[in-house]
Design an enzyme around this catalytic site. Structure first.
Site, PDB file in Angstrom:
ATOM      1  N   CYS A   1      13.192  22.284  20.369  1.00  0.00           N
ATOM      2  CA  CYS A   1      12.878  22.997  21.622  1.00  0.00           C
ATOM      3  C   CYS A   1      13.898  22.723  22.713  1.00  0.00           C
ATOM      4  O   CYS A   1      14.026  23.503  23.658  1.00  0.00           O
ATOM      5  CB  CYS A   1      11.487  22.616  22.087  1.00  0.00           C
ATOM      6  SG  CYS A   1      10.268  23.047  20.851  1.00  0.00           S
TER       7      CYS A   1
ATOM      8  N   ASN B   1       5.609  30.059  21.797  1.00  0.00           N
ATOM      9  CA  ASN B   1       6.706  29.087  21.789  1.00  0.00           C
ATOM     10  C   ASN B   1       7.776  29.561  20.801  1.00  0.00           C
ATOM     11  O   ASN B   1       7.580  29.481  19.585  1.00  0.00           O
ATOM     12  CB  ASN B   1       6.152  27.718  21.390  1.00  0.00           C
ATOM     13  CG  ASN B   1       7.218  26.637  21.364  1.00  0.00           C
ATOM     14  OD1 ASN B   1       8.408  26.917  21.488  1.00  0.00           O
ATOM     15  ND2 ASN B   1       6.799  25.404  21.187  1.00  0.00           N
TER      16      ASN B   1
ATOM     17  N   HIS C   1      10.677  24.865  29.283  1.00  0.00           N
ATOM     18  CA  HIS C   1      10.393  25.276  27.910  1.00  0.00           C
ATOM     19  C   HIS C   1       8.941  25.745  27.843  1.00  0.00           C
ATOM     20  O   HIS C   1       8.058  25.143  28.453  1.00  0.00           O
ATOM     21  CB  HIS C   1      10.613  24.076  26.986  1.00  0.00           C
ATOM     22  CG  HIS C   1      10.161  24.316  25.574  1.00  0.00           C
ATOM     23  ND1 HIS C   1      10.572  25.411  24.851  1.00  0.00           N
ATOM     24  CD2 HIS C   1       9.324  23.602  24.768  1.00  0.00           C
ATOM     25  CE1 HIS C   1      10.009  25.356  23.650  1.00  0.00           C
ATOM     26  NE2 HIS C   1       9.250  24.286  23.577  1.00  0.00           N
TER      27      HIS C   1
HETATM   28  O1  UT7 Z   1       7.712  23.042  21.562  1.00  0.00           O
HETATM   29  C1  UT7 Z   1       7.541  22.043  20.600  1.00  0.00           C
HETATM   30  C2  UT7 Z   1       6.724  20.985  21.139  1.00  0.00           C
HETATM   31  N1  UT7 Z   1       5.354  21.244  20.886  1.00  0.00           N
HETATM   32  C3  UT7 Z   1       4.499  21.126  21.867  1.00  0.00           C
HETATM   33  O2  UT7 Z   1       4.881  20.905  22.986  1.00  0.00           O
HETATM   34  C4  UT7 Z   1       3.031  21.246  21.520  1.00  0.00           C
HETATM   35  C5  UT7 Z   1       2.249  20.216  22.275  1.00  0.00           C
HETATM   36  N2  UT7 Z   1       0.865  20.233  21.925  1.00  0.00           N
HETATM   37  C6  UT7 Z   1       0.005  21.236  22.252  1.00  0.00           C
HETATM   38  O3  UT7 Z   1       0.406  22.234  22.809  1.00  0.00           O
HETATM   39  C7  UT7 Z   1      -1.450  21.044  21.980  1.00  0.00           C
HETATM   40  O4  UT7 Z   1      -1.664  19.720  21.568  1.00  0.00           O
HETATM   41  C8  UT7 Z   1      -2.019  22.018  20.916  1.00  0.00           C
HETATM   42  C9  UT7 Z   1      -2.070  23.423  21.463  1.00  0.00           C
HETATM   43  C10 UT7 Z   1      -1.188  21.980  19.658  1.00  0.00           C
HETATM   44  C11 UT7 Z   1      -3.451  21.630  20.551  1.00  0.00           C
HETATM   45  O5  UT7 Z   1      -4.253  21.615  21.707  1.00  0.00           O
HETATM   46  P1  UT7 Z   1      -5.121  20.323  22.068  1.00  0.00           P
HETATM   47  O6  UT7 Z   1      -5.877  20.672  23.263  1.00  0.00           O
HETATM   48  O7  UT7 Z   1      -4.218  19.135  22.136  1.00  0.00           O
HETATM   49  O8  UT7 Z   1      -6.101  20.262  20.855  1.00  0.00           O
HETATM   50  P2  UT7 Z   1      -6.339  19.071  19.796  1.00  0.00           P
HETATM   51  O9  UT7 Z   1      -5.241  19.038  18.804  1.00  0.00           O
HETATM   52  O10 UT7 Z   1      -6.688  17.817  20.526  1.00  0.00           O
HETATM   53  O11 UT7 Z   1      -7.637  19.605  19.092  1.00  0.00           O
HETATM   54  C12 UT7 Z   1      -8.872  19.787  19.813  1.00  0.00           C
HETATM   55  C13 UT7 Z   1      -9.838  20.549  18.923  1.00  0.00           C
HETATM   56  C14 UT7 Z   1      -9.888  20.020  17.505  1.00  0.00           C
HETATM   57  O12 UT7 Z   1     -11.233  20.152  17.036  1.00  0.00           O
HETATM   58  P3  UT7 Z   1     -12.242  18.892  17.072  1.00  0.00           P
HETATM   59  O13 UT7 Z   1     -11.588  17.847  16.215  1.00  0.00           O
HETATM   60  O14 UT7 Z   1     -12.339  18.497  18.512  1.00  0.00           O
HETATM   61  O15 UT7 Z   1     -13.480  19.487  16.506  1.00  0.00           O
HETATM   62  C15 UT7 Z   1      -9.016  20.967  16.737  1.00  0.00           C
HETATM   63  O16 UT7 Z   1      -9.367  21.055  15.387  1.00  0.00           O
HETATM   64  O17 UT7 Z   1      -9.389  21.906  18.826  1.00  0.00           O
HETATM   65  C16 UT7 Z   1      -9.314  22.260  17.455  1.00  0.00           C
HETATM   66  N3  UT7 Z   1      -8.296  23.262  17.296  1.00  0.00           N
HETATM   67  C17 UT7 Z   1      -8.538  24.574  17.369  1.00  0.00           C
HETATM   68  N4  UT7 Z   1      -9.671  25.255  17.576  1.00  0.00           N
HETATM   69  C18 UT7 Z   1      -9.595  26.600  17.601  1.00  0.00           C
HETATM   70  C19 UT7 Z   1      -6.966  23.077  17.077  1.00  0.00           C
HETATM   71  N5  UT7 Z   1      -6.358  24.268  17.008  1.00  0.00           N
HETATM   72  C20 UT7 Z   1      -7.296  25.212  17.179  1.00  0.00           C
HETATM   73  C21 UT7 Z   1      -7.294  26.613  17.211  1.00  0.00           C
HETATM   74  N6  UT7 Z   1      -8.454  27.261  17.422  1.00  0.00           N
HETATM   75  N7  UT7 Z   1      -6.165  27.321  17.048  1.00  0.00           N
END
Ligand code: UT7
Length: 333
Positions: free
Chosen positions: A115, A288, A258
Site C-alpha cells: 500500500c 482499497n 491511503h
Molecule cells: O491497505 C492494506 C492494509 N490493510 C488495512 O489497512 C486493513 C486494516 N484492517 C481493517 O480495515 C479492518 O480490520 C477490517 C475491515 C479488515 C475488519 O474490520 P474489523 O472491524 O477490524 O473487524 P474484525 O476483524 O475485528 O472482525 C469483527 C467481526 C468478526 O466476527 P466476530 O468474531 O466478532 O463474530 C468477523 O468475523 O466482524 C466479522 N467480519 C465480518 N462480518 C460481516 C469480518 N469481515 C466481515 C464481513 N462481513 N465482511
C-alpha cells in the site's frame, strides 16, 4: 553537484469498468451492505475481467499522462511500477508496460511495497531527477488485487479493488519557486510481515498442488493488527514530516491518505487535528486498490478543487511489510 527538485507535471488514472458492489458481495459471502459500509466505508469497487493484467491498467493510466503533456512514449526515460500483483514474477511489469507503451529506450523496474508502493516509487523516481541524470520519469501505482483475493473470505474480499494511477516526474525549472516533491519520510518494519501477506508462490513456499489446496496464494490478513499499525504510523510519519518542514496540519491544502478503511482515515485525521474539508476520501467508490489509491485520490482532489497549482498536499500510506510512507508535495500545475 546541486540537486534538482522533481515535480509532478501530469497525472493519469484508470479503473476497469466492471463494478463489484456490496449487493454483489452479499450474494457471494456471509456479509451485509451495512457491515461493509459501517466497518470500511466502501460501497463499490472496480475489478477486471478475466485475463486483464496490472500492466493493462497501468498502460491506460500512462497513456493519459502522455496525452496531458503531449509527449511521445519515446521521450520517457524510466518507468517505475509499484505493485504487489505483477503480471508475472518476472519479467517485471515495468518491462511489459515499457513495451506496450512503446517507450523505446526507457529502462525501469518494479517496486514491491504494497500500500505504500506508490509513495516509495515516487521518492525513488524523484532521486533520478534530483541527480540530473533523468528529465522524464513515469511513476506508476497499479494493482489487480482481485487476482489474489479469496472471494470466499469475507474478511478480505469486501475490501479490495483494482486500479492504476501514474504521474510524470520532471525537474523543477529555475525560478519556478518552492514547488515539487519537497520531502519524503519512509520506513519499513519487517516484524509486521506476518500480519498481511500472500504466503505461497515465493522461494520459501513455491507453488504446488498443496499450496493451492490450502489457499496460500491469496491475501491473508490479521485486519485488527494492520488497522492499529496503520492508524499509529500514518499519524507518526505525517506529523514528523510536517514538523521537520516547520509546518503544521493547518498549513495543508489537502491530506491524501491511503484508502484502506474509512475508519483508519477518520482516526488519523482526528489525531492530526485536520478539518474535514482538508481530507480526500474516495474509498466509497474504489475500495482499497493498494498501490493505486494515492494517485486515484489525487485525481479526485484536483477534480474537486482541493488541490490546485501552489497547493500543499501531504500523501501518507501504510500497509503490508509493514511499510509506511509520507510525501510532502507543493503542486506544480
Ligand atoms: O491497505 C492494506 C492494509 N490493510 C488495512 O489497512 C486493513 C486494516 N484492517 C481493517 O480495515 C479492518 O480490520 C477490517 C475491515 C479488515 C475488519 O474490520 P474489523 O472491524 O477490524 O473487524 P474484525 O476483524 O475485528 O472482525 C469483527 C467481526 C468478526 O466476527 P466476530 O468474531 O466478532 O463474530 C468477523 O468475523 O466482524 C466479522 N467480519 C465480518 N462480518 C460481516 C469480518 N469481515 C466481515 C464481513 N462481513 N465482511
Amino acid at each position: 553537484m546541486p540537486l534538482t527538485r522533481a515535480k509532478i507535471t501530469a497525472l493519469g488514472c484508470y479503473t476497469p469498468p466492471k463494478l463489484l458492489t456490496n449487493a454483489d458481495l452479499e450474494k457471494m459471502v456471509d456479509t451485509s451492505d451495512t457491515w461493509i459500509r459501517e466497518r470500511t466505508g466502501i460501497l463499490e469497487r472496480h475489478i477486471v475481467e478475466k485475463g486483464v493484467a496490472t500492466s493493462d491498467l497501468a498502460l491506460e493510466a500512462c497513456r493519459r499522462v502522455l496525452e496531458q503533456r503531449s509527449l511521445r512514449p519515446t521521450e520517457i526515460e524510466a518507468i517505475l511500477v509499484a505493485t504487489v500483483t505483477p503480471d508475472t514474477f518476472f519479467p517485471a511489469t515495468a518491462c511489459n508496460l515499457q513495451h506496450k507503451l512503446g517507450a523505446v529506450g526507457a529502462w525501469g523496474f518494479d517496486i514491491s511495497a504494497a500500500c505504500s508502493g506508490f509513495l516509495f516509487a515516487l521518492a525513488t523516481g524523484a532521486q533520478f531527477i534530483a541527480t540530473g541524470t533523468h528529465k522524464k520519469v513515469l511513476v506508476v501505482g497499479a494493482d489487480v488485487m482481485s487476482s489474489i483475493i479469496n472471494y470466499e473470505d469475507r474478511a478480505t474480499c469486501v475490501i479490495f479493488g483494482d486500479g492504476a494511477g501514474a504521474v510524470l516526474l520532471e525537474p523543477v525549472e529555475p525560478g519556478e519557486g518552492d514547488v515539487g516533491i519537497l520531502d519524503f519520510l519512509h520506513e519499513v518494519d519487517g516484524s509486521g510481515g506476518c500480519f498481511l501477506q500472500m504466503p505461497a508462490g515465493g522461494s520459501r513456499l513455491p507453488a504446488s498442488i498443496e499450496t493451492v489446496r490450502r489457499k496460500l496464494h491469496y491475501v491473508h490478513q490479521d485486519g485488527p493488527q494492520v488497522f492499529k499499525y496503520a492508524v499509529r504510523k500514518m499519524y507518526e510519519v505525517g506529523q514528523a514530516i510536517l514538523e521537520r518542514n516547520s509546518l503544521t496540519p493547518a498549513d495543508l491544502d489537502v491530506f491524501i491518505p491511503h484508502q484502506a478503511n474509512r475508519r483508519i482515515i477518520d482516526a488519523t485525521v482526528e489525531r492530526m487535528g485536520l478539518r474535514p474539508e482538508q481530507v480526500l476520501i474516495n474509498i466509497d467508490r474504489y475500495g482499497n486498490t493498494t498501490a493505486a489509491t494515492i494517485p486515484l485520490a489525487t485525481a479526485d482532489a484536483i477534480q474537486q478543487g482541493k488541490l490546485k497549482k501552489g497547493g500543499l498536499a501531504l500523501f501518507a500510506a501504510a500497509g503490508a511489510g509493514y511499510t509506511v510512507g509520507a510525501v510532502l508535495v507543493r503542486w506544480a500545475y
